[in-house]
Write a protein that holds these residues in place. Structure first.
Motif, PDB file in Angstrom:
ATOM      1  N   PHE A 234       2.983 -28.936 -80.683  1.00 44.79           N
ATOM      2  CA  PHE A 234       2.725 -28.647 -79.273  1.00 44.79           C
ATOM      3  C   PHE A 234       2.739 -29.932 -78.458  1.00 44.79           C
ATOM      4  O   PHE A 234       3.353 -30.007 -77.380  1.00 44.79           O
ATOM      5  CB  PHE A 234       1.377 -27.938 -79.132  1.00 44.79           C
ATOM      6  CG  PHE A 234       1.049 -27.546 -77.721  1.00 44.79           C
ATOM      7  CD1 PHE A 234       1.475 -26.327 -77.214  1.00 44.79           C
ATOM      8  CD2 PHE A 234       0.324 -28.395 -76.893  1.00 44.79           C
ATOM      9  CE1 PHE A 234       1.168 -25.965 -75.909  1.00 44.79           C
ATOM     10  CE2 PHE A 234       0.020 -28.042 -75.594  1.00 44.79           C
ATOM     11  CZ  PHE A 234       0.437 -26.815 -75.094  1.00 44.79           C
ATOM     12  N   VAL A 235       2.085 -30.961 -78.970  1.00 44.16           N
ATOM     13  CA  VAL A 235       2.033 -32.242 -78.259  1.00 44.16           C
ATOM     14  C   VAL A 235       3.433 -32.822 -78.109  1.00 44.16           C
ATOM     15  O   VAL A 235       3.792 -33.372 -77.058  1.00 44.16           O
ATOM     16  CB  VAL A 235       1.108 -33.238 -78.998  1.00 44.16           C
ATOM     17  CG1 VAL A 235       1.183 -34.612 -78.371  1.00 44.16           C
ATOM     18  CG2 VAL A 235      -0.324 -32.721 -78.991  1.00 44.16           C
ATOM     19  N   THR A 236       4.236 -32.698 -79.155  1.00 45.25           N
ATOM     20  CA  THR A 236       5.596 -33.236 -79.098  1.00 45.25           C
ATOM     21  C   THR A 236       6.403 -32.581 -77.992  1.00 45.25           C
ATOM     22  O   THR A 236       7.164 -33.255 -77.278  1.00 45.25           O
ATOM     23  CB  THR A 236       6.295 -33.023 -80.452  1.00 45.25           C
ATOM     24  OG1 THR A 236       5.557 -33.717 -81.473  1.00 45.25           O
ATOM     25  CG2 THR A 236       7.717 -33.550 -80.425  1.00 45.25           C
ATOM     26  N   SER A 253       7.917 -42.217 -69.414  1.00 41.53           N
ATOM     27  CA  SER A 253       8.872 -43.154 -70.009  1.00 41.53           C
ATOM     28  C   SER A 253       8.408 -44.604 -69.981  1.00 41.53           C
ATOM     29  O   SER A 253       9.162 -45.494 -70.373  1.00 41.53           O
ATOM     30  CB  SER A 253      10.230 -43.041 -69.297  1.00 41.53           C
ATOM     31  OG  SER A 253      10.728 -41.723 -69.390  1.00 41.53           O
ATOM     32  N   ARG A 254       7.180 -44.835 -69.532  1.00 43.12           N
ATOM     33  CA  ARG A 254       6.687 -46.214 -69.490  1.00 43.12           C
ATOM     34  C   ARG A 254       6.463 -46.717 -70.916  1.00 43.12           C
ATOM     35  O   ARG A 254       5.734 -46.091 -71.695  1.00 43.12           O
ATOM     36  CB  ARG A 254       5.383 -46.263 -68.696  1.00 43.12           C
ATOM     37  CG  ARG A 254       4.888 -47.658 -68.396  1.00 43.12           C
ATOM     38  CD  ARG A 254       3.863 -47.621 -67.282  1.00 43.12           C
ATOM     39  NE  ARG A 254       2.917 -46.527 -67.463  1.00 43.12           N
ATOM     40  CZ  ARG A 254       2.382 -45.844 -66.460  1.00 43.12           C
ATOM     41  NH1 ARG A 254       2.699 -46.130 -65.219  1.00 43.12           N
ATOM     42  NH2 ARG A 254       1.525 -44.869 -66.701  1.00 43.12           N
ATOM     43  N   PRO A 255       7.104 -47.845 -71.326  1.00 44.82           N
ATOM     44  CA  PRO A 255       6.960 -48.328 -72.713  1.00 44.82           C
ATOM     45  C   PRO A 255       5.515 -48.703 -73.042  1.00 44.82           C
ATOM     46  O   PRO A 255       4.800 -49.276 -72.217  1.00 44.82           O
ATOM     47  CB  PRO A 255       7.871 -49.560 -72.768  1.00 44.82           C
ATOM     48  CG  PRO A 255       8.789 -49.416 -71.598  1.00 44.82           C
ATOM     49  CD  PRO A 255       8.009 -48.696 -70.547  1.00 44.82           C
ATOM     50  N   ASP A 262       8.076 -45.090 -75.643  1.00 41.18           N
ATOM     51  CA  ASP A 262       7.113 -44.458 -74.742  1.00 41.18           C
ATOM     52  C   ASP A 262       6.187 -43.526 -75.535  1.00 41.18           C
ATOM     53  O   ASP A 262       6.322 -43.363 -76.750  1.00 41.18           O
ATOM     54  CB  ASP A 262       7.823 -43.710 -73.612  1.00 41.18           C
ATOM     55  CG  ASP A 262       8.796 -42.654 -74.126  1.00 41.18           C
ATOM     56  OD1 ASP A 262       8.542 -42.089 -75.213  1.00 41.18           O
ATOM     57  OD2 ASP A 262       9.808 -42.395 -73.463  1.00 41.18           O
ATOM     58  N   GLN A 263       5.241 -42.907 -74.813  1.00 44.53           N
ATOM     59  CA  GLN A 263       4.248 -42.075 -75.501  1.00 44.53           C
ATOM     60  C   GLN A 263       4.877 -40.817 -76.094  1.00 44.53           C
ATOM     61  O   GLN A 263       4.450 -40.335 -77.149  1.00 44.53           O
ATOM     62  CB  GLN A 263       3.120 -41.709 -74.540  1.00 44.53           C
ATOM     63  CG  GLN A 263       3.567 -41.064 -73.232  1.00 44.53           C
ATOM     64  CD  GLN A 263       2.405 -40.814 -72.294  1.00 44.53           C
ATOM     65  OE1 GLN A 263       1.411 -40.190 -72.661  1.00 44.53           O
ATOM     66  NE2 GLN A 263       2.510 -41.316 -71.059  1.00 44.53           N
ATOM     67  N   LEU A 269       7.313 -39.285 -83.317  1.00 37.84           N
ATOM     68  CA  LEU A 269       7.307 -39.977 -84.607  1.00 37.84           C
ATOM     69  C   LEU A 269       6.180 -39.458 -85.497  1.00 37.84           C
ATOM     70  O   LEU A 269       6.356 -39.276 -86.709  1.00 37.84           O
ATOM     71  CB  LEU A 269       7.175 -41.486 -84.397  1.00 37.84           C
ATOM     72  CG  LEU A 269       8.406 -42.213 -83.856  1.00 37.84           C
ATOM     73  CD1 LEU A 269       8.054 -43.655 -83.507  1.00 37.84           C
ATOM     74  CD2 LEU A 269       9.547 -42.182 -84.864  1.00 37.84           C
ATOM     75  N   ASN A 270       5.017 -39.223 -84.902  1.00 39.07           N
ATOM     76  CA  ASN A 270       3.883 -38.694 -85.677  1.00 39.07           C
ATOM     77  C   ASN A 270       4.200 -37.310 -86.246  1.00 39.07           C
ATOM     78  O   ASN A 270       3.893 -37.003 -87.406  1.00 39.07           O
ATOM     79  CB  ASN A 270       2.632 -38.621 -84.799  1.00 39.07           C
ATOM     80  CG  ASN A 270       2.086 -39.989 -84.465  1.00 39.07           C
ATOM     81  OD1 ASN A 270       2.411 -40.973 -85.126  1.00 39.07           O
ATOM     82  ND2 ASN A 270       1.268 -40.074 -83.434  1.00 39.07           N
ATOM     83  N   TYR A 271       4.844 -36.482 -85.425  1.00 41.61           N
ATOM     84  CA  TYR A 271       5.186 -35.136 -85.894  1.00 41.61           C
ATOM     85  C   TYR A 271       6.256 -35.197 -86.973  1.00 41.61           C
ATOM     86  O   TYR A 271       6.184 -34.484 -87.981  1.00 41.61           O
ATOM     87  CB  TYR A 271       5.659 -34.292 -84.710  1.00 41.61           C
ATOM     88  CG  TYR A 271       5.952 -32.864 -85.069  1.00 41.61           C
ATOM     89  CD1 TYR A 271       5.062 -32.105 -85.819  1.00 41.61           C
ATOM     90  CD2 TYR A 271       7.146 -32.259 -84.670  1.00 41.61           C
ATOM     91  CE1 TYR A 271       5.331 -30.790 -86.157  1.00 41.61           C
ATOM     92  CE2 TYR A 271       7.422 -30.940 -85.005  1.00 41.61           C
ATOM     93  CZ  TYR A 271       6.512 -30.212 -85.746  1.00 41.61           C
ATOM     94  OH  TYR A 271       6.783 -28.917 -86.078  1.00 41.61           O
ATOM     95  N   ALA A 272       7.245 -36.060 -86.782  1.00 41.87           N
ATOM     96  CA  ALA A 272       8.296 -36.202 -87.787  1.00 41.87           C
ATOM     97  C   ALA A 272       7.719 -36.690 -89.110  1.00 41.87           C
ATOM     98  O   ALA A 272       8.149 -36.269 -90.188  1.00 41.87           O
ATOM     99  CB  ALA A 272       9.373 -37.167 -87.289  1.00 41.87           C
ATOM    100  N   GLU A 273       6.728 -37.559 -89.026  1.00 43.51           N
ATOM    101  CA  GLU A 273       6.092 -38.053 -90.255  1.00 43.51           C
ATOM    102  C   GLU A 273       5.419 -36.912 -91.017  1.00 43.51           C
ATOM    103  O   GLU A 273       5.465 -36.857 -92.251  1.00 43.51           O
ATOM    104  CB  GLU A 273       5.068 -39.132 -89.905  1.00 43.51           C
ATOM    105  CG  GLU A 273       4.378 -39.738 -91.120  1.00 43.51           C
ATOM    106  CD  GLU A 273       3.337 -40.779 -90.734  1.00 43.51           C
ATOM    107  OE1 GLU A 273       2.786 -41.433 -91.635  1.00 43.51           O
ATOM    108  OE2 GLU A 273       3.074 -40.937 -89.527  1.00 43.51           O
TER     109      GLU A 273
END
Length: 604
Positions: A234-236, A253-255, A262-263, A269-273
């Protein structure tokens, strides 16, 4: 419920139907409504009243108009064949006509359901409840009030009541202007105050709705990422929804200083992990990584390089390879193919290993894999030295590779390159997959020799062919020997260690009355024989003198080591008598070729 023989006997049947309509799950409601047994008994007169009432409500639900807007839809949850439009004027017209039909049915419900009440009072109440929900958008205040009260009774919490109001009463509501007030209204309903099943979740949802109404992008993101009610998935995806808000992309999109991306990328990345650790979802993880512009490619490369799921079977491996190519990860694709090739080689599957190494564009490993087979070819020809019998070699391993060898890319010929310096000569010593091309040419030679042998045996046994036909067939078969021999010897496919054994092996071809080589072919073979027996200095002298036009004398380290582990050269392993026999056969072949060409010239 759908598994029951008569769904209408379940006490939850009509409340479930009404709840589906309340929350906008119209397609599911239509499916459940058609499961009513009245539709299966149309021939029964008692069922006519039921079917007529059911069909009236069914048609209303099926054609309900729907409104959609960019970035979301207040009635997009609805389904059916009704009008779907983002034109608010057209939608208002369609919805007004639809509401008029609803009002007429609602006002005439007593007459519509009169017969049904006598047959099935529960069904009559259930259909009346659905009509009561649909009449929420009426222009008549008493209809709206009745509908709102029924919605409140049916809803389990204020969120469901809010959803029902948005779908059936305010489908074009502007959230920034009116949603906060509507939330306040539905929360104040007394009937709902004693049925707060999950206070913490409802508090969170209220904060989320209010933040979205105020277009507080970062507040919405913070709420979703800090609550246990929102999964990583959901967050993704919440960022895809938030980007529809004005100015949201600039914030999202702010790094991040600690990440680089960006966030949205951080949570992707967390979800893919979390997906990468399962055999069923690692490919989905790879697809999510494609949406990470900063870290997606290197992380995907690591996943393909280290994941055990990738190499668990060939189908998974091919999917992973296609995935890497699709996302432009050439290095990862080659590394994966190399991994699979080494695994196949360890299990003794040479052909599969070579296929994977070719997918990895790795000629060096291909050469290493086939070096034992090339050494076996050399030993087989050395064993034949001095026999001078036209006998194909027993090499089943070679024919096992035939499907692979037939698919090799074209090999560039080096015949007639006219090399003039040792440096130019060294430049052609490495050609891609030369070892495989050698095996392919040698296999073609074996097949050509096998055809010659079969024709000779047929001729000696008194076959059906006439003598002239037999001679023509033999001449054609011997002519087929020329091309693979030229590729092996004159195009430099055969390594130096195999040239003298190869010349000795095909002496019967030179001695045949159907000798297929031209005068130029034999002259070059004589030059090559001198270079092989005399060593590289003699070859270099011939090249510098301009009398040697073929790229000869190539020696592959992998083959040389496997072919002569004791360090002995091919010329040392053949007796000088065999060398002299080869030289004599070539001289006789040169004389034959000269006579044949002179005869043809005289005829012309």
């Amino acid at each position: 419920m759908l598994q029951m023989q008569r769904v209408d006997t379940d006490p939850a049947y009509w409340p479930t139907l009404q709840h589906l309509v309340l929350t906008g799950q119209v397609e599911a409601a239509l499916d459940l409504l058609t499961q009513h047994p009245a539709y299966d008994a149309l021939q029964d007169p008692d069922m006519a009243a039921k079917v007529a009432a059911l069909e009236s409500v069914y048609q209303l639900l099926r054609v309900v108009p729907r409104y959609t807007r960019a970035g979301g839809s207040s009635s997009g949850r609805l389904a059916g064949t009704g009008t779907l439009t983002d034109d608010v004027v057209l939608f208002s017209q369609e919805r007004a006509a639809w509401r008029q039909r609803v009002d007429e049915l609602w006002e005439g419900r007593e007459q519509l359901l009169a017969d049904l009440k006598k047959l099935d009072a529960q069904a009559a109440r259930g259909l009346a409840g659905i009509l009561c929900l649909l009449v929420a958008g009426s222009d008549k205040e008493h209809h709206v009030y009745t509908s709102f009260q029924f919605m409140a009774q049916l809803s389990h919490n204020w969120v469901e009541l809010l959803l029902g109001m948005l779908l059936w009463k305010y489908p074009t509501l502007q959230p920034q202007l009116h949603l906060r007030n509507l939330v306040t209204k539905v929360k104040a309903v007394p009937a709902l105050c004693t049925r707060q099943s999950d206070e913490e979740f409802l508090d969170f949802f209220e904060q989320l709705v209010i933040a979205a109404c105020d277009q507080e992008v970062q507040s919405v993101a913070s709420l979703c990422t800090t609550t246990p009610y929102c999964s990583l998935q959901f967050v993704t995806h919440i960022y895809d929804v938030l980007r529809a808000l004005p100015g949201a992309d600039r914030i999202i999109s702010r790094p991040l200083p600690h990440l680089g991306g960006d966030q949205a990328e951080m949570y992707t990345l967390n979800y893919a992990e979390s997906l990468a650790g399962s055999a069923a979802t690692w490919q989905l993880a790879a697809e999510y990584l494609a949406w990470c512009p900063v870290h997606g490619a290197p992380v995907l490369e690591i996943l393909l390089d280290r994941s055990l799921f990738v190499v668990q079977d060939e189908q998974s491996a091919l999917k992973a390879l296609a995935l890497a190519h699709r996302h432009g990860l050439t290095a990862a694709a080659h590394g994966l193919a190399r991994r699979l090739g080494m695994a196949a080689a360890q299990s003794g599957r040479l052909g599969v290993a070579l296929q994977w190494m070719m997918r990895a564009h790795d000629p060096a490993h291909c050469a290493e894999l086939v070096s034992p087979l090339i050494a076996k070819v050399q030993q087989a020809m050395l064993d034949q030295a001095g026999n001078y019998q036209l006998t194909p070699l027993e090499l089943p391993e070679l024919y096992d590779l035939e499907p692979l060898l037939l698919q090799l890319p074209a090999q560039i010929s080096t015949t007639g390159m006219g090399l003039s310096t040792p440096k130019q000569y060294e430049g052609v010593q490495s050609r891609a997959y030369q070892e495989l091309h050698f095996l392919h040419a040698f296999m073609r030679l074996q097949q050509a020799l096998q055809e010659v042998l079969q024709l000779q045996q047929s001729a000696s046994s008194g076959a059906e062919r006439q003598p002239n036909q037999q001679q023509q067939a033999l001449a054609a078969a011997y002519a087929g020997v020329r091309e693979p021999v030229v590729d092996l010897l004159l195009d430099g496919l055969a390594p130096a260690a195999l040239r003298l054994p190869l010349l000795s092996y095909i002496v019967p071809v030179f001695e045949s009355m159907y000798m297929p080589f031209s005068r130029m072919d034999v002259q070059q073979m004589l030059q090559m024989l001198g270079s092989v027996t005399g060593g590289l200095p003699a070859l270099a002298s011939a090249v510098l003198a301009g009398t040697h036009t073929a790229a000869l004398g190539l020696r592959w380290p992998a083959v040389a080591e496997a072919a002569a582990p004791d360090g002995a050269d091919a010329a040392d392993r053949l007796q000088s008598q065999h060398v002299n026999d080869v030289q004599l056969a070539l001289c006789r072949s040169l004389a034959k070729a000269h006579v044949v060409e002179a005869s043809l010239k005289a005829v012309a």
